[in-house]
Design an enzyme around this catalytic site. Structure first.
Site, PDB file in Angstrom:
ATOM      1  N   LYS A 198      71.511 -49.089   8.157  1.00 50.69           N
ATOM      2  CA  LYS A 198      71.814 -50.403   7.578  1.00 50.69           C
ATOM      3  C   LYS A 198      71.107 -51.514   8.341  1.00 50.69           C
ATOM      4  O   LYS A 198      70.563 -52.432   7.762  1.00 50.69           O
ATOM      5  CB  LYS A 198      73.325 -50.659   7.636  1.00 50.69           C
ATOM      6  CG  LYS A 198      74.099 -50.038   6.518  1.00 50.69           C
ATOM      7  CD  LYS A 198      75.567 -49.904   6.869  1.00 50.69           C
ATOM      8  CE  LYS A 198      75.793 -48.730   7.778  1.00 50.69           C
ATOM      9  NZ  LYS A 198      77.163 -48.366   8.062  1.00 50.69           N
ATOM     10  N   LYS A 255      64.614 -44.100  11.262  1.00 55.02           N
ATOM     11  CA  LYS A 255      65.910 -43.557  10.834  1.00 55.02           C
ATOM     12  C   LYS A 255      66.510 -44.451   9.759  1.00 55.02           C
ATOM     13  O   LYS A 255      66.470 -45.682   9.886  1.00 55.02           O
ATOM     14  CB  LYS A 255      66.850 -43.517  12.052  1.00 55.02           C
ATOM     15  CG  LYS A 255      68.193 -42.872  11.760  1.00 55.02           C
ATOM     16  CD  LYS A 255      69.259 -43.245  12.802  1.00 55.02           C
ATOM     17  CE  LYS A 255      70.161 -44.330  12.285  1.00 55.02           C
ATOM     18  NZ  LYS A 255      71.507 -44.402  12.820  1.00 55.02           N
ATOM     19  N   LYS A 259      70.309 -51.909  19.945  1.00 49.55           N
ATOM     20  CA  LYS A 259      70.848 -53.065  19.229  1.00 49.55           C
ATOM     21  C   LYS A 259      70.577 -54.347  20.005  1.00 49.55           C
ATOM     22  O   LYS A 259      70.223 -55.374  19.425  1.00 49.55           O
ATOM     23  CB  LYS A 259      72.337 -52.873  18.946  1.00 49.55           C
ATOM     24  CG  LYS A 259      72.517 -51.783  17.903  1.00 49.55           C
ATOM     25  CD  LYS A 259      73.805 -51.821  17.151  1.00 49.55           C
ATOM     26  CE  LYS A 259      73.646 -50.902  15.938  1.00 49.55           C
ATOM     27  NZ  LYS A 259      74.825 -50.206  15.529  1.00 49.55           N
TER      28      LYS A 259
HETATM   29  N1  AQP Z   1      69.610 -41.727   8.978  1.00 49.54           N
HETATM   30  C1  AQP Z   1      70.605 -40.905   9.262  1.00 49.54           C
HETATM   31  N2  AQP Z   1      70.395 -39.569   9.308  1.00 49.54           N
HETATM   32  C2  AQP Z   1      71.412 -38.707   9.589  1.00 49.54           C
HETATM   33  N3  AQP Z   1      72.679 -39.117   9.833  1.00 49.54           N
HETATM   34  C3  AQP Z   1      72.930 -40.428   9.804  1.00 49.54           C
HETATM   35  N4  AQP Z   1      74.076 -41.140   9.997  1.00 49.54           N
HETATM   36  C4  AQP Z   1      73.792 -42.452   9.854  1.00 49.54           C
HETATM   37  N5  AQP Z   1      72.488 -42.634   9.556  1.00 49.54           N
HETATM   38  C5  AQP Z   1      71.924 -41.392   9.526  1.00 49.54           C
HETATM   39  C6  AQP Z   1      75.374 -40.552  10.292  1.00 49.54           C
HETATM   40  O1  AQP Z   1      76.317 -41.086   9.391  1.00 49.54           O
HETATM   41  C7  AQP Z   1      77.591 -41.127  10.039  1.00 49.54           C
HETATM   42  C8  AQP Z   1      78.256 -42.450   9.830  1.00 49.54           C
HETATM   43  O2  AQP Z   1      77.464 -43.451  10.372  1.00 49.54           O
HETATM   44  P1  AQP Z   1      78.117 -44.792  10.867  1.00 49.54           P
HETATM   45  O3  AQP Z   1      79.100 -45.269   9.919  1.00 49.54           O
HETATM   46  O4  AQP Z   1      78.546 -44.648  12.277  1.00 49.54           O
HETATM   47  O5  AQP Z   1      76.949 -45.726  10.751  1.00 49.54           O
HETATM   48  P2  AQP Z   1      75.700 -45.734  11.582  1.00 49.54           P
HETATM   49  O6  AQP Z   1      75.288 -44.515  12.286  1.00 49.54           O
HETATM   50  O7  AQP Z   1      75.908 -46.873  12.463  1.00 49.54           O
HETATM   51  O8  AQP Z   1      74.769 -45.912  10.345  1.00 49.54           O
HETATM   52  P3  AQP Z   1      73.676 -46.945  10.295  1.00 49.54           P
HETATM   53  O9  AQP Z   1      73.252 -47.175   8.911  1.00 49.54           O
HETATM   54  O10 AQP Z   1      72.640 -46.517  11.283  1.00 49.54           O
HETATM   55  O11 AQP Z   1      74.432 -48.254  10.742  1.00 49.54           O
HETATM   56  P4  AQP Z   1      73.972 -49.321  11.801  1.00 49.54           P
HETATM   57  O12 AQP Z   1      72.638 -49.772  11.331  1.00 49.54           O
HETATM   58  O13 AQP Z   1      75.042 -50.367  11.688  1.00 49.54           O
HETATM   59  O14 AQP Z   1      73.943 -48.644  13.129  1.00 49.54           O
HETATM   60  C9  AQP Z   1      77.343 -40.802  11.511  1.00 49.54           C
HETATM   61  O15 AQP Z   1      77.743 -39.478  11.750  1.00 49.54           O
HETATM   62  C10 AQP Z   1      75.871 -40.952  11.666  1.00 49.54           C
HETATM   63  O16 AQP Z   1      75.352 -40.074  12.649  1.00 49.54           O
END
Ligand code: AQP
Length: 323
Positions: free
Chosen positions: A195, A192, A110
């Site tokens: 968001k 991956k 990040k």
């Molecule tokens: N691409 C993915 N493949 C498998 N698992 C995923 N998770 C997220 N993206 C993938 C899983 O979803 C759960 C919740 O995620 P989160 O709310 O913690 O959000 P995150 O991981 O931060 O999702 P993003 O979209 O990647 O958000 P940003 O961009 O803000 O970091 C978790 O169990 C995660 O592993």
């Protein structure tokens, strides 16, 4: 088994969240003691608009309920409704070496993307350790991207146990539960799905928007007749998640033999995604039309979660001498 996991209210839930985590939440809610929460303290590191955050918390509650999370089977709550979380985070912070946090890839990624490096983002794994340890979780269903954070949670728990345990562990050591078939769901650009990469297909996108996004999935430029490698193709990885086995086999065979174009696969994928989530979309509209019911679920979940959290927090406070 005590199961626990959380999801951030930082934007619409996407199919990476669904296959990487939510589908496992739904399976594990039966026959286990499951706790699932909306991680609004965590979202404070990225959402800077109070009304937007409140709306997003409501949305994730409604999304999870619509997708089949059953408040009779699992405890569904909002992280900040359990302020014990932040107290435990401080106790854990006090035994966490800086070096453990400095090596966390998600923080480094990040920062590399230019997201400001505030303390909350840096200390995120400690808050996450508190989320998990506070409920004596045995199992944490997550995507692969959370594996390192789970390791940090275990290290912090072991360290606290060693420093203060006096022969009796204070915290239970949790195990990650990561499904190999959906450990990393790829996004439209092959990275991956995330968001922050703006490469997502949202679960509750309208069918038209889903089709538009599927058309943007990056592939190579091989023409219809040329044989293609399904394993190396991002589009096929997504298709595999939705298509029934016989259709998957048929498409895979045509990939290898030649005779299928990416355009056809994209259209079929979009149809599958829209059909897969159509019942949940209808249930979601019901929950949204009755926000008081969502609030009731939230309040009941907060009470159950706080009851469980209090037991562990009292144990931790007594162990380290602040009670
Ligand atoms: N691409 C993915 N493949 C498998 N698992 C995923 N998770 C997220 N993206 C993938 C899983 O979803 C759960 C919740 O995620 P989160 O709310 O913690 O959000 P995150 O991981 O931060 O999702 P993003 O979209 O990647 O958000 P940003 O961009 O803000 O970091 C978790 O169990 C995660 O592993």
């Amino acid at each position: 088994m005590r199961v626990l996991s959380g999801i951030q209210p930082s934007g619409g839930l996407h199919i990476g969240n669904y296959f990487g985590a939510i589908r496992q939440y739904l399976a594990l809610q039966h026959g286990n003691d499951a706790f699932y929460f909306v991680a609004d303290y965590h979202a404070l590191t990225s959402v800077r608009d109070a009304d937007r955050l409140r709306r997003a918390v409501f949305d994730v509650l409604a999304d999870l309920l619509a997708l089949g999370l059953d408040p009779e089977e699992a405890t569904l709550f909002v992280q900040s409704d359990v302020p014990e979380t932040t107290e435990l985070a401080w106790l854990l912070s006090s035994v966490t070496p800086m070096g453990w946090l400095e090596k966390c890839v998600s923080y480094k990624d990040k920062v590399a993307q230019g997201i400001p490096a505030e303390h909350g983002l840096f200390a995120y794994p400690v808050l996450q350790a508190a989320d998990i340890l506070l409920y004596d979780a045995d199992v944490v269903p997550v995507g692969q991207d959370q594996k390192q954070h789970l390791e940090v949670t275990r290290d912090i728990a072991e360290r606290f146990n060693n420093v203060y345990g006096r022969g009796e562990p204070v915290f239970r050591l949790p195990e990650p539960y990561i499904l190999e078939t959906a450990a990393v769901v790829p996004g439209l650009d092959g990275r991956k799905m995330s968001k922050s990469y703006e490469n997502t297909i949202e679960i509750f996108d309208e069918p038209k928007a889903i089709l538009k996004k599927c058309k943007r999935i990056v592939t190579d430029s091989r023409p219809v007749e040329e044989p293609k490698d399904p394993e190396g193709d991002n589009l096929f990885q997504l298709f595999k998640l939705f298509a029934p086995a016989d259709e998957r086999t048929e498409v895979e065979r045509r990939y290898r033999a030649g005779g299928i174009g990416y355009g056809e696969v994209k259209t079929r994928l979009a149809e599958h995604i829209a059909a897969h989530f159509a019942p949940a979309r209808a249930r979601r509209a019901e929950w949204v039309a009755h926000p008081a019911r969502v609030s009731e679920v939230r309040a009941a979940g907060a009470e159950q979660a706080r009851r469980a959290a209090r037991v562990v927090l009292d144990r931790a406070r007594a162990a380290c001498g602040v009670a």
